[in-house]
Design a protein around this motif. Structure first.
Motif, PDB file in Angstrom:
ATOM      1  N   ALA A 183       0.828  -1.205   0.000  1.00 50.01           N
ATOM      2  CA  ALA A 183       0.000   0.000   0.000  1.00 50.01           C
ATOM      3  C   ALA A 183       0.866   1.260   0.000  1.00 50.01           C
ATOM      4  O   ALA A 183       0.577   2.226  -0.725  1.00 50.01           O
ATOM      5  CB  ALA A 183      -0.933  -0.004   1.218  1.00 50.01           C
ATOM      6  N   CYS A 184       1.916   1.265   0.816  1.00 54.08           N
ATOM      7  CA  CYS A 184       2.815   2.427   0.852  1.00 54.08           C
ATOM      8  C   CYS A 184       3.494   2.630  -0.496  1.00 54.08           C
ATOM      9  O   CYS A 184       3.632   3.764  -0.976  1.00 54.08           O
ATOM     10  CB  CYS A 184       3.868   2.240   1.945  1.00 54.08           C
ATOM     11  SG  CYS A 184       3.225   2.336   3.631  1.00 54.08           S
ATOM     12  N   THR A 185       3.916   1.533  -1.107  1.00 56.32           N
ATOM     13  CA  THR A 185       4.575   1.630  -2.420  1.00 56.32           C
ATOM     14  C   THR A 185       3.626   2.211  -3.452  1.00 56.32           C
ATOM     15  O   THR A 185       4.001   3.092  -4.237  1.00 56.32           O
ATOM     16  CB  THR A 185       5.059   0.242  -2.873  1.00 56.32           C
ATOM     17  OG1 THR A 185       5.932  -0.316  -1.877  1.00 56.32           O
ATOM     18  CG2 THR A 185       5.804   0.336  -4.194  1.00 56.32           C
ATOM     19  N   LEU A 205       9.814   0.194   0.781  1.00 56.18           N
ATOM     20  CA  LEU A 205      10.563  -0.705   1.652  1.00 56.18           C
ATOM     21  C   LEU A 205      10.843  -0.033   2.993  1.00 56.18           C
ATOM     22  O   LEU A 205      10.672  -0.629   4.061  1.00 56.18           O
ATOM     23  CB  LEU A 205      11.869  -1.087   0.960  1.00 56.18           C
ATOM     24  CG  LEU A 205      12.599  -2.343   1.394  1.00 56.18           C
ATOM     25  CD1 LEU A 205      11.780  -3.590   1.082  1.00 56.18           C
ATOM     26  CD2 LEU A 205      13.954  -2.417   0.689  1.00 56.18           C
ATOM     27  N   GLY A 206      11.257   1.235   2.933  1.00 55.87           N
ATOM     28  CA  GLY A 206      11.516   1.975   4.170  1.00 55.87           C
ATOM     29  C   GLY A 206      10.248   2.218   4.968  1.00 55.87           C
ATOM     30  O   GLY A 206      10.232   2.093   6.201  1.00 55.87           O
ATOM     31  N   ALA A 207       9.150   2.564   4.270  1.00 54.57           N
ATOM     32  CA  ALA A 207       7.888   2.811   4.962  1.00 54.57           C
ATOM     33  C   ALA A 207       7.367   1.539   5.614  1.00 54.57           C
ATOM     34  O   ALA A 207       6.840   1.569   6.740  1.00 54.57           O
ATOM     35  CB  ALA A 207       6.860   3.365   3.973  1.00 54.57           C
ATOM     36  N   GLY A 208       7.499   0.398   4.913  1.00 49.54           N
ATOM     37  CA  GLY A 208       7.067  -0.869   5.499  1.00 49.54           C
ATOM     38  C   GLY A 208       7.859  -1.209   6.751  1.00 49.54           C
ATOM     39  O   GLY A 208       7.306  -1.719   7.735  1.00 49.54           O
ATOM     40  N   THR A 209       9.144  -0.932   6.729  1.00 49.95           N
ATOM     41  CA  THR A 209       9.971  -1.172   7.914  1.00 49.95           C
ATOM     42  C   THR A 209       9.538  -0.276   9.066  1.00 49.95           C
ATOM     43  O   THR A 209       9.477  -0.709  10.224  1.00 49.95           O
ATOM     44  CB  THR A 209      11.450  -0.912   7.577  1.00 49.95           C
ATOM     45  OG1 THR A 209      11.831  -1.741   6.482  1.00 49.95           O
ATOM     46  CG2 THR A 209      12.340  -1.205   8.775  1.00 49.95           C
ATOM     47  N   VAL A 353       8.247  -7.468   4.866  1.00 50.60           N
ATOM     48  CA  VAL A 353       8.423  -6.203   4.150  1.00 50.60           C
ATOM     49  C   VAL A 353       9.101  -6.465   2.812  1.00 50.60           C
ATOM     50  O   VAL A 353       8.705  -5.931   1.778  1.00 50.60           O
ATOM     51  CB  VAL A 353       9.244  -5.212   5.001  1.00 50.60           C
ATOM     52  CG1 VAL A 353       9.549  -3.946   4.196  1.00 50.60           C
ATOM     53  CG2 VAL A 353       8.494  -4.862   6.270  1.00 50.60           C
ATOM     54  N   VAL A 354      10.135  -7.304   2.846  1.00 46.80           N
ATOM     55  CA  VAL A 354      10.830  -7.670   1.608  1.00 46.80           C
ATOM     56  C   VAL A 354       9.855  -8.364   0.658  1.00 46.80           C
ATOM     57  O   VAL A 354       9.821  -8.083  -0.548  1.00 46.80           O
ATOM     58  CB  VAL A 354      12.027  -8.586   1.905  1.00 46.80           C
ATOM     59  CG1 VAL A 354      12.721  -8.999   0.608  1.00 46.80           C
ATOM     60  CG2 VAL A 354      13.016  -7.896   2.832  1.00 46.80           C
TER      61      VAL A 354
END
Length: 458
Positions: A183-185, A205-209, A353-354
């Motif tokens: 969703a963030c992507t 990737l950063g937002a998911g983390t 996340v990956v």
């Protein structure tokens, strides 16, 4: 500077040399646009093979250094290696999918041997480039790309769920975290523009983390390793390479199909850079550099390294065509790859996340295959395109949808037919050749593309 005006490359040309104050930010843009690919594919490899966080960090370091070295080689050229065009080099997403599958089926040492064999094959066929590339028209390439995307989506899903029988298998929190990453992507893709939009996967990737850390859905994995500010990639991290031609067949076939892709990318990059296109000269140079860097990549645990044209959009956006800008990006990639804190931090990102980021990347690969097949079907003769596509996809999807269908066959047949990518690609090559051969005997009925009904597309 004492260079005369008659010898100085014209402004805006592919050979233009820029001052450092302009070169540095332009090179950084290219790094931001392409760094998501090496990061995500390295995570995918590390998670799928069960590597420790420290081993994943070392693999990421090797991948970034190799991307930088390959970018330098393609941009600056040396002898008959590199086309001296503003190219960047990446770990191939499709090649990574095949590498992971071989490693899971036959062991990572066999996967390393497969990369070495595939790179050697690419070197060997270059003298016959014109004949080999004809085996892989758009209908074959589209089938291969679509099947790779489908197979890789399954691998990405396994990153999210974990392995059956292990603690936390298919935990709702892991699925939710992967969904939040996707969703963030997508949000970044919708809202951002220009260079920042091209980094949407990395930002996702950063937002998911961040979501994992703030909500408790996941946590960073501790990464060990030697103290210090530098990381030195490990030579032969999976041990001595093991050579098995049948196991290597997926990557061998893929290495041949890349010639068609390299041709299109080289023509496109030449036109964008304002240089006269000469595939007969430039494509072998690009392919040699790919094969050389892939040989070194295998020694450090990576899959095939491939030249990418995805950064061409930056050149169009900025109006800067200089190959020295991508060369500067290569230097930055080498520097980032050797910085231990960066690689360790990235290697600690939670697996869901990956997996979420990988779903986006490989979903796009599958969509590219669909688009290629649509254009191939439109350009082929009546009945030819749909028939080839239908039967080739059936051959490729069978082992994915019914993994035990070839269980009673000999081992060599299971290896060849059990790989959806190999089975589908070979079926497409044979069917296309069959239709073209029968068409040559019958009445001429060329489609809107070339003589064989395939669209004229570089």
């Amino acid at each position: 500077m004492t260079t005369t005006d008659t010898k100085a490359p014209p402004a805006g040309s592919v050979d233009e040399r820029l001052p450092v104050r302009r070169l540095a930010p332009l090179s950084a843009q290219h790094v931001l646009a392409m760094v998501a690919a090496p990061v995500s594919t390295t995570f995918l490899t590390g998670q799928a093979l069960g590597l420790t966080a420290a081993a994943t960090a070392s693999l990421l370091s090797a991948t970034l250094v190799l991307c930088g070295a390959g970018t330098l080689l393609q941009s600056l050229g040396a002898w008959r290696f590199g086309a001296r065009l503003p190219f960047v080099m990446l770990p191939g997403g499709a090649a990574t999918a095949l590498f992971v599958q071989i490693a899971k089926d036959h062991g990572p040492a066999t996967a390393t041997g497969s990369v070495l064999l595939a790179a050697a094959l690419l070197f060997a066929v270059l003298p016959f480039y014109a004949k080999v590339v004809r085996l892989f028209p758009a209908v074959v390439m589209g089938t291969t790309v679509l099947l790779i995307g489908i197979a890789m989506i399954r691998v990405a899903a396994q990153l999210i769920t974990g392995r059956p029988g292990t603690a936390g298998y298919a935990a709702p929190s892991a699925v939710a975290l992967a969904g939040a990453t996707v969703a963030c992507t997508l949000l970044f893709l919708l809202l951002l523009r220009g260079i920042w939009r091209q980094t949407a996967v990395l930002l996702g990737l950063g937002a998911g983390t961040l979501v994992a850390l703030t909500t408790g859905l996941g946590e960073l994995a501790p990464v060990g390793g030697a103290a210090g500010g530098l990381t030195v990639p490990h030579l032969l991290p999976y041990g001595t390479p093991h050579f098995d031609v049948l196991a290597a067949l997926p990557l061998l076939v893929f290495s041949l199909t890349t010639l068609a892709e390299i041709t299109g990318q080289t023509v496109l990059n030449s036109e964008t850079a304002g240089r006269a296109s000469d595939p007969g000269r430039d494509v072998p140079r690009v392919a040699r550099a790919d094969a050389l860097v892939s040989l070194f990549g295998a020694l450090f645990g990576t899959s095939l390294m491939v030249t990418s044209a995805e950064n061409i959009g930056i050149g169009r956006l900025t109006g800067v065509r200089s190959r020295f800008v991508t060369a500067g990006a290569g230097v930055l990639l080498v520097a980032v790859g050797l910085l231990a804190p960066v690689s360790r931090l990235l290697a600690a990102i939670p697996a869901p996340v990956v997996g979420g980021s990988a779903l986006v990347i490989y979903g796009i690969i599958a969509a590219m295959g669909v688009d290629m097949l649509g254009r191939a079907a439109a350009g082929a003769g009546a009945g030819e395109g749909p028939t080839v596509i239908a039967l080739a996809l059936t051959a490729g999807l069978l082992p994915l949808l019914a993994p035990d269908i070839y269980q009673g066959f000999p081992a060599w047949a299971r290896t060849v037919l059990g790989s959806g990518v190999v089975a589908g690609t070979l079926a497409a090559v044979l069917l296309h050749a069959l239709f073209r051969g029968l068409g040559a005997r019958g009445p001429a009925a060329p489609g809107p593309g070339g003589e064989d009904g395939a669209p004229r597309r570089a």
